[in-house]
Design a protein around this motif. Structure first.
Motif, short mmCIF file in Angstrom:
data_model
loop_
_atom_site.label_atom_id
_atom_site.label_comp_id
_atom_site.label_asym_id
_atom_site.label_seq_id
_atom_site.Cartn_x
_atom_site.Cartn_y
_atom_site.Cartn_z
N ALA A 269 -22.06 4.69 15.36
CA ALA A 269 -22.86 5.90 14.63
C ALA A 269 -23.97 6.52 15.62
N SER A 270 -24.20 7.68 15.81
CA SER A 270 -25.26 8.20 16.47
C SER A 270 -25.81 9.59 16.03
N ILE A 271 -26.96 9.86 16.25
CA ILE A 271 -27.39 11.24 16.00
C ILE A 271 -26.85 12.16 16.58
N LYS A 272 -26.30 12.11 17.80
CA LYS A 272 -25.61 12.89 18.69
C LYS A 272 -24.23 13.32 17.81
N LYS A 273 -23.64 12.32 17.52
CA LYS A 273 -22.15 12.59 16.75
C LYS A 273 -22.34 13.18 15.55
N SER A 274 -23.37 12.91 14.79
CA SER A 274 -23.74 13.64 13.62
C SER A 274 -24.00 15.23 13.85
N VAL A 275 -24.98 15.40 14.89
CA VAL A 275 -25.07 17.02 15.22
C VAL A 275 -23.77 17.67 15.60
N GLU A 276 -22.71 16.79 16.33
CA GLU A 276 -21.66 17.62 16.86
C GLU A 276 -20.76 17.69 15.89
N TRP A 277 -20.71 16.68 14.64
CA TRP A 277 -19.99 16.96 13.69
C TRP A 277 -20.06 18.27 12.69
N LEU A 278 -21.51 18.75 12.86
CA LEU A 278 -22.03 19.78 12.10
C LEU A 278 -21.79 20.96 12.83
N LEU A 279 -21.46 21.17 14.37
CA LEU A 279 -21.42 22.19 15.21
C LEU A 279 -20.36 23.32 14.54
N PRO A 280 -19.29 22.80 14.29
CA PRO A 280 -18.41 23.87 14.00
C PRO A 280 -18.73 24.69 12.55
N TYR A 281 -19.62 24.10 11.75
CA TYR A 281 -20.03 24.88 10.57
C TYR A 281 -21.26 25.66 10.97
N MET A 282 -21.99 25.16 12.11
CA MET A 282 -23.19 25.99 12.49
C MET A 282 -22.56 27.22 13.19
N GLU A 283 -21.34 27.06 13.81
CA GLU A 283 -20.63 28.32 14.67
C GLU A 283 -20.06 29.03 13.70
N GLY A 284 -19.63 28.67 12.57
CA GLY A 284 -18.89 29.57 11.67
C GLY A 284 -17.59 29.30 11.87
N LYS A 285 -17.18 28.34 12.53
CA LYS A 285 -15.64 27.88 12.75
C LYS A 285 -14.96 27.26 11.47
N LYS A 286 -16.09 26.57 10.66
CA LYS A 286 -15.51 25.97 9.52
C LYS A 286 -16.41 26.30 8.32
#
Length: 361
Positions: A269-286
């Motif tokens: 686990a990493s903070i980086k992975k958890s931020v990247e998992w959130l990215l599609p939701y931040m971008e509106g793709k999910k």
């Protein structure tokens, strides 16, 4: 002085080997002053900031003996009283930063007055959801600590140290309690860490680093999700978990410590992975419907209390992730475009964040 020396001995405080890592250091203040002078937008932002600071010069501190927000519904009198008191945090920070930018003694005196009022009256209870809101007080102290009279510094540092140690020794972080591994612990680590670096307590710094490693391993998952997301079924709590960890990671990096953004736990686990998992939701793709499967009664209580955003099925709004993007872009410049899309406009906080990003080692 003898009493304070004993406090330093038992709390691990060593003045002040670290320069400002929680707030802007002297070099960064110089850059900010130049930016304000040369850039029209920054100049306008500063003008409003200064106007607020001038107004605060004529206001009296409103310190609280006990901070009380956690677990209370919107409209609760204790919560209302606390949030009114919290306005002091922005005031003391604004005044401290204005002092560093202008050198005007009146700003230093007033910021010190706010800090001393809280230091003399507030008694920490070791609740990280309450204490997480003292951020700006710690930053204000960090900005002006080298300019404080010794007697004033002793009072303020004692209060901050007591706040940190109340968190370290809190019953809420005992093994077996959910609050020892969920978002509570993320905020606990941030509170202890930012105070540790501001007052230069080597013992608290080491405690923070050791416990941040274990928190990443327990709270975050290799697929990028988090314990809080799984329990609350809400991006809101994934964000609420990541925000304090990101802030702490930046402070540690600025102090020339390890990169905890990319650090991977034994479980991957990493903070980086958890931020990247959130990215599609931040971008509106999910998209995600919030709180549909939450396991926490307080979420349902807030929904019944008609608090905005807590009704089961409420669609996640990407702008809610702005606090994460504002911090994570420090480590990943490719997120600047997303930051611009989600931003509500320029503020002094956005200016200081950018100054810090440009000073990365």
């Amino acid at each position: 002085m003898r009493i304070f020396a004993l406090i330093c001995l038992f709390t691990g405080i060593n003045f002040v080997a670290y320069s400002q890592t929680v707030s802007l250091n002297a070099k960064e203040i110089k850059k900010l002053k130049a930016w304000i002078k040369q850039d029209a937008a920054a100049k306008n932002t500063y003008a409003q900031f200064e106007q607020d600071g001038v107004k605060y010069l004529n206001e009296a501190p409103n310190p609280l003996d006990t901070i009380r927000t956690e677990g209370l519904l919107k409209g609760n009198p204790k919560k209302i009283k606390t949030w009114l008191g919290f306005k002091d945090m922005d005031k003391m920070y604004t005044l401290a930063l204005l002092y560093r930018l202008t050198g005007d003694q009146k700003y230093l005196d007033k910021s010190t007055s706010f800090l001393l009022s809280w230091a003399k009256i507030n008694r920490p209870n070791g609740n990280p959801i309450d204490d997480t809101n003292v951020d700006k007080a710690v930053e204000a102290y960090d900005l002006i600590k080298d300019n404080l009279a010794v007697k004033d510094s002793e009072v303020i540092t004692k209060w901050l140290a007591e706040t940190a140690w109340a968190e370290v020794n809190s019953v809420r972080m005992k093994p077996g309690r959910a609050t020892a591994i969920n978002n509570w612990n993320a905020h606990r680590l941030k509170v202890v860490g930012e105070i540790a670096y501001a007052i230069d307590s080597r013992e608290l710094i080491q405690w923070t680093i050791d416990n941040l490693k274990s928190h990443i391993n327990i709270n975050l998952y290799a697929d990028g999700t988090s314990l809080d997301f799984k329990e609350r079924d809400a991006m809101h709590y994934h964000i609420y978990d990541l925000q304090p960890m990101l802030k702490l990671a930046i402070i540690i990096d600025r102090a020339k410590g390890s990169n905890f953004y990319t650090y991977e736990s034994p479980k991957g686990a990493s903070i980086k992975k958890s931020v990247e998992w959130l990215l599609p939701y931040m971008e509106g793709k999910k998209q995600h419907e919030e709180y549909v499967h939450t396991t926490v009664q307080f979420d349902r209580d807030r929904a019944k209390n008609n608090e905005p955003g807590f009704a089961a099925g409420t669609m996640f709004e990407p702008k809610m992730a702005l606090p994460v993007v504002e911090l994570s872009v420090y480590f990943n410049a490719s997120q600047k475009k997303l930051l611009q899309e989600l931003s509500n406009g320029e503020s002094m906080q956005s200016l200081t964040n950018q100054i810090q990003r440009e000073s990365i080692r």
